[in-house]
Write a protein that holds these residues in place. Structure first.
Motif, mmCIF file in Angstrom:
data_model
loop_
_atom_site.group_PDB
_atom_site.id
_atom_site.type_symbol
_atom_site.label_atom_id
_atom_site.label_comp_id
_atom_site.label_asym_id
_atom_site.label_seq_id
_atom_site.Cartn_x
_atom_site.Cartn_y
_atom_site.Cartn_z
ATOM 1 N N THR A 22 0.787 -1.068 -0.049
ATOM 2 C CA THR A 22 -0.084 0.048 -0.111
ATOM 3 C C THR A 22 0.916 1.360 0.048
ATOM 4 O O THR A 22 0.498 1.997 -0.783
ATOM 5 N N LEU A 23 2.002 1.107 0.823
ATOM 6 C CA LEU A 23 2.718 2.434 0.981
ATOM 7 C C LEU A 23 3.388 2.590 -0.537
ATOM 8 O O LEU A 23 3.590 3.794 -0.898
ATOM 9 N N LEU A 24 3.895 1.581 -1.223
ATOM 10 C CA LEU A 24 4.462 1.962 -2.461
ATOM 11 C C LEU A 24 3.473 2.263 -3.397
ATOM 12 O O LEU A 24 3.950 3.224 -4.432
ATOM 13 N N ILE A 25 2.233 1.979 -3.414
ATOM 14 C CA ILE A 25 1.208 2.321 -4.395
ATOM 15 C C ILE A 25 0.832 3.905 -4.013
ATOM 16 O O ILE A 25 0.873 4.780 -4.862
ATOM 17 N N LEU A 26 0.790 4.187 -2.802
ATOM 18 C CA LEU A 26 0.509 5.583 -2.289
ATOM 19 C C LEU A 26 1.723 6.332 -2.741
ATOM 20 O O LEU A 26 1.496 7.710 -3.365
ATOM 21 N N GLY A 272 2.053 5.353 -11.731
ATOM 22 C CA GLY A 272 1.134 5.094 -10.694
ATOM 23 C C GLY A 272 -0.151 4.308 -10.878
ATOM 24 O O GLY A 272 -0.490 3.541 -9.968
ATOM 25 N N GLY A 273 -0.734 4.619 -11.894
ATOM 26 C CA GLY A 273 -2.122 3.890 -12.550
ATOM 27 C C GLY A 273 -1.694 2.502 -12.745
ATOM 28 O O GLY A 273 -2.563 1.537 -12.389
ATOM 29 N N SER A 278 -1.814 -3.710 -11.299
ATOM 30 C CA SER A 278 -1.110 -4.873 -11.012
ATOM 31 C C SER A 278 -1.361 -5.134 -9.597
ATOM 32 O O SER A 278 -1.596 -6.515 -9.377
ATOM 33 N N THR A 279 -1.394 -4.246 -8.442
ATOM 34 C CA THR A 279 -1.902 -4.785 -7.085
ATOM 35 C C THR A 279 -3.014 -5.248 -6.994
ATOM 36 O O THR A 279 -3.324 -6.128 -6.296
#
Length: 396
Positions: A22-26, A272-273, A278-279
């Motif tokens: 979650t941190l990496l996505i943010l 980022g999208g 992928s996540t």
């Protein structure tokens, strides 16, 4: 409302289970938003500074009137037209212009003006005196004075012979030599008048034998009267221009530049999208059992869809907030480091701020983050909602 709160609570619980992911996505979303915010604020700052420079060098209450165009030819400005124009503004000063060349080959524009012309343009002497009517005495703009002083060695009171290009009745060009006496030079103004020269209107008309004026300088009481006055001038079949035209051109150009900069900086948002896509796809695979059980217990496709989109919405909201925060930091760095560079290396005049952040830019960054996150999560959420509960349970 209760269902909405429950869905967001479930989304937060799911995201907390995968804290690093979650941190990496943010961070991916936030950096993308911050890049767009800082670049757009930089473009906005350039636009504001450019407009301020125009406003400093130009008087917004001045209108330049020039001959008009119509189907059967030009509408020239004679004494009758000047009298009509004088009724429209606080001041109306006719002038003539001609191009001359000095002995060293320096071209300059000599304007024949009246006293109210120099009053309207706030022309101030840096040295010497003003010209006298009926004599070939000239006052030079600051830039032209420096240039002719170096190339032609001119001094105040020493005659300078220049050539005026005229055309005979047969249309063939012929040069006329004219001797001028520089009697003064002006303080820098910051516009094209710095590179011109000025002589009395009577002397200029005698030299070029013109029957008509090249233009009229009109001054109104306030900038709010400019639009109405220009409409009245156009009714006289004449053309007009004002500093507002330059401001409008600067606005159009800088908005285009800002859009281009924002487009290229938005590439980081695409990254980022893709991270969100992928996540969420991995999350759907990892939660196959949960989806199958939820559907077996009666959860509809829309329930599953909202469950996953709530996670994307939360990621987008938090990413937008962080992105705006990083954007403010990036803009501050650009302002401090970039402004110092421009002032020291490029010898640009004083600039208060290089960037211009406002609420609209920050709001746009937040909304873009939401849009990208939700759009990126649509496919994984749709895939999860369409999952067959029987097959989902069989895979485990």
């Amino acid at each position: 409302m209760n269902r909405l709160i429950e869905e967001f609570s479930m989304a937060i619980r799911q995201l907390r289970l995968k804290k690093l992911r979650t941190l990496l996505i943010l961070l991916g979303i936030a950096v993308g938003v911050a890049t767009v915010v800082s670049v757009v604020s930089f473009g906005e700052g350039l636009r504001i500074n450019a407009i301020e420079e125009v406003q400093k060098s130009r008087d917004l209450t001045l209108i330049e009137v020039s001959p008009g165009l119509r189907e059967n030819g030009l509408v020239l400005i004679g004494d009758a037209k000047v009298e009509e124009i004088k009724k429209l503004g606080k001041l109306a000063s006719p002038y003539v212009k001609d191009a001359y060349v000095s002995p060293s080959g320096t071209y300059f524009e000599l304007s024949g003006i009246q006293e109210d012309y120099r009053t309207a343009n706030e022309l101030e002497l840096a040295g010497g005196s003003w010209f006298e009517s009926g004599q070939n005495q000239v006052v030079l703009g600051s830039d032209l004075w420096e240039k002719l002083e170096k190339t032609d060695g001119i001094t105040i009171g020493t005659p300078l012979t220049s050539r005026l290009r005229l055309y005979g009745e047969d249309g063939k060009p012929r040069d006329k030599e004219v001797s001028f006496t520089p009697v003064g030079y002006l303080k820098p103004i910051g516009n094209d008048l710095d590179s011109g020269a000025f002589i009395s209107l009577a002397s200029a008309k005698e030299l070029n034998k013109k029957e008509y004026y090249d233009g009229v300088l009109v001054k109104v009481e306030s900038s709010s009267q400019v639009a109405e006055t220009r409409e009245q001038i156009e009714k006289l079949e004449l053309s007009s221009s004002n500093a507002q035209d330059e401001i409008n051109a600067v606005n159009r150009i800088m908005k285009g530049v800002t859009l281009v900069l924002a487009f290229f900086s938005s590439i980081s948002l695409i990254v980022g999208g893709l991270m969100v896509v992928s996540t969420m796809v991995v999350s759907v695979y990892e939660r196959t059992r949960e989806i199958g059980i939820s559907k077996a217990l009666g959860a509809s496709e829309s329930d599953i869809l909202r469950m996953f989109l709530a996670e994307c919405l939360f990621i987008g909201a938090l990413g937008g907030i962080l992105g705006d925060l990083f954007g403010v930091i990036f803009s501050t760095l650009i302002d401090r480091i970039g402004r110092a560079l421009l002032l020291s290396k490029l010898e640009i005049g004083s600039i208060e701020h290089l960037t211009a952040l406002n609420f609209r830019i920050l709001a746009a960054g937040f909304l873009i983050s939401l849009f990208v996150s939700v759009l990126s999560g649509l496919y994984p959420a749709w895939r999860a909602s369409k999952m067959d509960p029987v097959r989902a349970l069989k895979q485990l």
